[in-house]
Design a protein around this motif. Structure first.
Motif, PDB file in Angstrom:
ATOM      1  N   GLU A  41      22.161  41.175  -3.152  1.00  0.00           N
ATOM      2  CA  GLU A  41      22.128  42.502  -2.526  1.00  0.00           C
ATOM      3  C   GLU A  41      20.760  43.171  -2.658  1.00  0.00           C
ATOM      4  O   GLU A  41      20.674  44.390  -2.774  1.00  0.00           O
ATOM      5  N   LYS A  43      17.499  45.080  -1.951  1.00  0.00           N
ATOM      6  CA  LYS A  43      17.244  46.111  -0.936  1.00  0.00           C
ATOM      7  C   LYS A  43      16.135  45.707   0.024  1.00  0.00           C
ATOM      8  O   LYS A  43      15.300  44.877  -0.310  1.00  0.00           O
ATOM      9  N   ILE A  46      10.400  48.532   1.502  1.00  0.00           N
ATOM     10  CA  ILE A  46       9.780  49.620   2.259  1.00  0.00           C
ATOM     11  C   ILE A  46       8.280  49.523   2.006  1.00  0.00           C
ATOM     12  O   ILE A  46       7.852  49.629   0.866  1.00  0.00           O
ATOM     13  N   GLN A  72      10.525  44.829   9.171  1.00  0.00           N
ATOM     14  CA  GLN A  72      10.745  45.490  10.458  1.00  0.00           C
ATOM     15  C   GLN A  72       9.433  45.797  11.175  1.00  0.00           C
ATOM     16  O   GLN A  72       8.459  46.243  10.578  1.00  0.00           O
TER      17      GLN A  72
ATOM     18  N   LEU B  82      22.377  44.270   8.398  1.00  0.00           N
ATOM     19  CA  LEU B  82      21.758  43.664   7.204  1.00  0.00           C
ATOM     20  C   LEU B  82      21.664  44.675   6.060  1.00  0.00           C
ATOM     21  O   LEU B  82      22.023  44.395   4.918  1.00  0.00           O
ATOM     22  N   ASP B  83      21.150  45.853   6.411  1.00  0.00           N
ATOM     23  CA  ASP B  83      20.919  46.871   5.380  1.00  0.00           C
ATOM     24  C   ASP B  83      22.226  47.474   4.864  1.00  0.00           C
ATOM     25  O   ASP B  83      22.321  47.825   3.688  1.00  0.00           O
ATOM     26  N   ILE B  85      25.130  46.051   4.471  1.00  0.00           N
ATOM     27  CA  ILE B  85      25.759  45.127   3.521  1.00  0.00           C
ATOM     28  C   ILE B  85      25.107  45.194   2.146  1.00  0.00           C
ATOM     29  O   ILE B  85      25.735  45.023   1.116  1.00  0.00           O
ATOM     30  N   ARG B  86      23.789  45.467   2.131  1.00  0.00           N
ATOM     31  CA  ARG B  86      23.111  45.453   0.828  1.00  0.00           C
ATOM     32  C   ARG B  86      22.839  46.852   0.276  1.00  0.00           C
ATOM     33  O   ARG B  86      21.977  47.013  -0.589  1.00  0.00           O
ATOM     34  N   ALA B  87      23.563  47.850   0.782  1.00  0.00           N
ATOM     35  CA  ALA B  87      23.409  49.204   0.235  1.00  0.00           C
ATOM     36  C   ALA B  87      23.882  49.208  -1.214  1.00  0.00           C
ATOM     37  O   ALA B  87      24.808  48.478  -1.567  1.00  0.00           O
ATOM     38  N   ASN B  88      23.258  50.033  -2.038  1.00  0.00           N
ATOM     39  CA  ASN B  88      23.682  49.971  -3.443  1.00  0.00           C
ATOM     40  C   ASN B  88      24.988  50.729  -3.678  1.00  0.00           C
ATOM     41  O   ASN B  88      25.420  51.540  -2.863  1.00  0.00           O
ATOM     42  N   HIS B 120      32.487  38.171   0.562  1.00  0.00           N
ATOM     43  CA  HIS B 120      32.287  38.136  -0.888  1.00  0.00           C
ATOM     44  C   HIS B 120      32.274  39.531  -1.499  1.00  0.00           C
ATOM     45  O   HIS B 120      32.171  39.670  -2.713  1.00  0.00           O
ATOM     46  N   LEU B 121      32.364  40.567  -0.691  1.00  0.00           N
ATOM     47  CA  LEU B 121      32.198  41.932  -1.195  1.00  0.00           C
ATOM     48  C   LEU B 121      33.523  42.625  -1.511  1.00  0.00           C
ATOM     49  O   LEU B 121      34.570  42.301  -0.948  1.00  0.00           O
ATOM     50  N   GLN B 150      14.234  50.781   8.754  1.00  0.00           N
ATOM     51  CA  GLN B 150      14.680  50.483   7.398  1.00  0.00           C
ATOM     52  C   GLN B 150      14.263  51.599   6.451  1.00  0.00           C
ATOM     53  O   GLN B 150      13.134  52.064   6.495  1.00  0.00           O
ATOM     54  N   GLY B 151      15.193  51.996   5.619  1.00  0.00           N
ATOM     55  CA  GLY B 151      14.986  53.158   4.763  1.00  0.00           C
ATOM     56  C   GLY B 151      15.992  54.247   5.147  1.00  0.00           C
ATOM     57  O   GLY B 151      16.446  55.013   4.303  1.00  0.00           O
ATOM     58  N   ASP B 154      19.145  54.138   3.237  1.00  0.00           N
ATOM     59  CA  ASP B 154      18.985  54.722   1.895  1.00  0.00           C
ATOM     60  C   ASP B 154      19.247  56.224   1.934  1.00  0.00           C
ATOM     61  O   ASP B 154      19.760  56.800   0.974  1.00  0.00           O
ATOM     62  N   VAL B 230      11.548  57.258   1.662  1.00  0.00           N
ATOM     63  CA  VAL B 230      12.970  57.369   1.337  1.00  0.00           C
ATOM     64  C   VAL B 230      13.241  58.466   0.309  1.00  0.00           C
ATOM     65  O   VAL B 230      14.257  58.466  -0.376  1.00  0.00           O
ATOM     66  N   ARG B 234      14.623  55.347  -4.049  1.00  0.00           N
ATOM     67  CA  ARG B 234      14.497  54.065  -4.764  1.00  0.00           C
ATOM     68  C   ARG B 234      14.088  54.261  -6.226  1.00  0.00           C
ATOM     69  O   ARG B 234      14.240  53.372  -7.035  1.00  0.00           O
TER      70      ARG B 234
END
Lengths: 216, 338
Positions: A41, A43, A46, A72, B82-83, B85-88, B120-121, B150-151, B154, B230, B234
């Motif tokens: 997972e 991230k 950026i 991107q 994509l993003d 699925i991998r969010a925290n 798997h999640l 992307q960002g 977040d 962001v 992060r």
């Protein structure tokens, strides 16, 4: 080199960049190579991040400074600024998503527009562990790499397959180019796909640490 | 700058000045409005049926076609998935009802939005990802100049964690993005303006540190790029992020409500509300490391490494205190030039 930590004793410092579409696994390739870690997972990147690792090539310590970039398109302007001084690149695609392979051509152009023409490039097909989902054949990628005169390898950051090999191969080829340049040895087309010199300018990150090598 | 509005206007002037070299849509007078469309401004826009039909001026169309040459909606969809699925999953303890979502409900939603590779999640992760997709896709349609970058996931993730209804979360996100969207512009005008302000704050506060940064050719402050884009998401934990963002929003709300500087200063030791509290906080985080940077760092790379490893190391209250101290002493200088 007071800026670098004491445990850093190296003969060469080479700057590499990791480029390719979002989600192909660039950050995981980097963390696998530099920390032996993998995170399913992880991230999105950026801007840019980087990590380093030293390896031994022949009897020399080669330190790789590897820049990991955002995939991107939107971030291309900032990430391409970090191509400067790079002497090697891993251009990564995802073997399970064909579109990421189709975009390799654009990445290659981008890379060649921003870097020295002698940069050592390796095309990397990542996620090779997902055999049942494969969408890009090894042959197709290999043919492309030959046409474009780049190296090629398939990897799996998850299974730790070929990751070490891919980075080591790129670093070794750069090392050969640089040491060949230093020794002013003539052409050896068998060892390298193209030009033999790498511009090791004064303000390049890739500049040699120890004097003597460049001045030959 | 005399009124509260004026600082916002100088922001616009600055953006226009930065834009003067390009002839595309960035000549927009007001950075909060996409040229040729008004959909990010005004109450009547809160109608979900409206945003899909937009009229763009020729210059905006040109800009869009430039972007669309490389990024189209399907590209955004792919990256959003994509993003998502991998969010925290840090939000989980703070939203009990969403954390307890049933497997069936999560999978139904995931299927509806075309999510892939989620077997798997855990259900709550799938559910969160599917909500991210729903709202980010809607936003990409609503604001096609920005689309998806992307960002943005977040930024949205904490919002949907505290707002259970998608339509409400969407409009909150739209409000949030009114300011944040400029960070994601292809031409980088917004991000550069903000990095300039961080640089100016450091220059005014600590000329010694600034000279060191100049020596390293790092005075452009690109090393805080991620923090700006962001909004510290992060670097801070979920709880710290919410805390910082709420203080930041309170400042912006005070400006919008026209709360005078004097009334505000009584509440907060003379720190007037600012639109750029985040930037003061970012400058504060760098200033906290001044000694280390000056004494030990000999290249931009070292500073980037330092900034990228601040995650989990920051005390949000100290950061806010330092930021407010900077506002008190510097806001006149900073806001008169930006």
């Amino acid at each position: 080199m007071a800026a670098y930590r004491a445990d850093d004793d190296y003969d060469y410092l080479f700057k590499l960049v990791l480029i390719g579409d979002s989600g192909v696994g660039k950050s995981n390739l980097l963390s696998r190579f530099t920390k032996n870690e993998f995170n399913l997972e992880s991230k999105s990147t950026i801007g840019v991040e980087f990590a380093t690792r030293s390896i031994r090539v022949d009897d020399k310590v080669v330190k790789a400074q590897i820049w990991d970039t955002a995939g991107q398109e939107r971030y291309r302007a900032i990430t391409s600024a970090y191509y400067r001084g790079a002497v090697g690149a891993l251009l990564v695609y995802d073997v399970t998503r064909h579109i990421t392979f189709e975009n390799v051509e654009r990445w290659l152009k981008e890379l060649r527009d921003h870097t020295d023409s002698n940069i050592v490039i390796m095309l990397v097909g990542n996620k090779a562990d997902l055999r049942h989902l494969r969408a890009v054949s090894t042959e197709e990628a290999k043919a492309f790499a030959e046409r474009e005169k780049t190296y090629f390898m398939e990897t799996s950051a998850l299974e730790s397959l070929n990751v070490e090999n891919a980075f080591t191969e790129v670093l070794t080829q750069i090392y050969h180019v640089v040491s060949r340049k230093a020794l002013e040895v003539g052409d050896d087309p068998a060892a390298l796909p193209k030009g033999q010199t790498i511009n090791v300018g004064k303000d390049d990150v890739s500049a040699l640490k120890k004097i003597g090598c460049c001045s030959a | 700058m005399e009124g509260d509005d004026s600082s916002r206007r100088t922001t616009n002037a600055d953006v226009s000045a930065l834009n003067s070299e390009s002839s595309d849509s960035d000549s927009s007078e007001d950075p909060e409005v996409i040229q040729g469309s008004t959909f990010l401004d005004g109450e009547e826009e809160n109608d979900p049926d409206v945003p899909l039909k937009r009229k763009f001026s020729p210059s905006t169309n040109e800009w869009l076609s430039k972007l669309h040459a490389t990024e189209d909606f399907s590209t955004w969809q792919r990256i959003i998935r994509l993003d998502a699925i991998r969010a925290n999953t840090e939000w989980m303890p703070y939203s009990v009802s969403q954390a307890a979502v049933s497997d069936r409900r999560a999978c139904r939603l995931a299927k509806a939005v075309g999510l892939k590779d989620y077997d798997h999640l855990e259900p709550y992760v799938i559910f969160h990802a599917a909500r991210l997709v729903t709202i980010l896709e809607a936003y990409a349609l609503y604001d096609p100049e920005i689309g998806y970058c992307q960002g943005m996931s977040d930024l949205l993730s904490p919002i949907i964690s505290v707002i259970p209804d998608d339509y409400e979360a969407f409009w909150c996100f739209v409000g949030f993005m009114k300011k944040a969207r400029h960070n994601f512009r292809l031409d980088e005008v917004g991000i550069r303006r903000q990095l300039n302000i961080v640089s100016k704050i450091i220059k005014c506060k600590d000329s010694h540190l600034y000279r060191h940064l100049e020596k390293l050719k790092a005075e452009d402050c690109f090393f805080v790029y991620r923090m700006v884009v962001v909004l510290f998401r992060r670097e801070l934990t979920f709880e710290q992020t919410i805390c910082l963002w709420e203080v930041m929003w309170a400042d912006q709300a005070a400006i919008r409500a026209g709360i005078g500087k004097s009334a505000w200063s009584r509440i907060r030791q003379r720190a007037p509300p600012t639109d750029d509290l985040l930037l003061y906080a970012i400058a504060a985080s760098v200033l906290q490391k001044r000694k280390l940077i000056i004494e030990n760092y000999g290249s931009t790379d070292d500073i980037i490494t330092e900034c990228n490893s601040m995650s989990g190391q920051l005390d949000v209250w100290k950061l806010l205190n330092d930021a407010h101290d900077l506002v008190v002493t510097l806001h006149d200088k900073i806001e008169s030039t930006f």
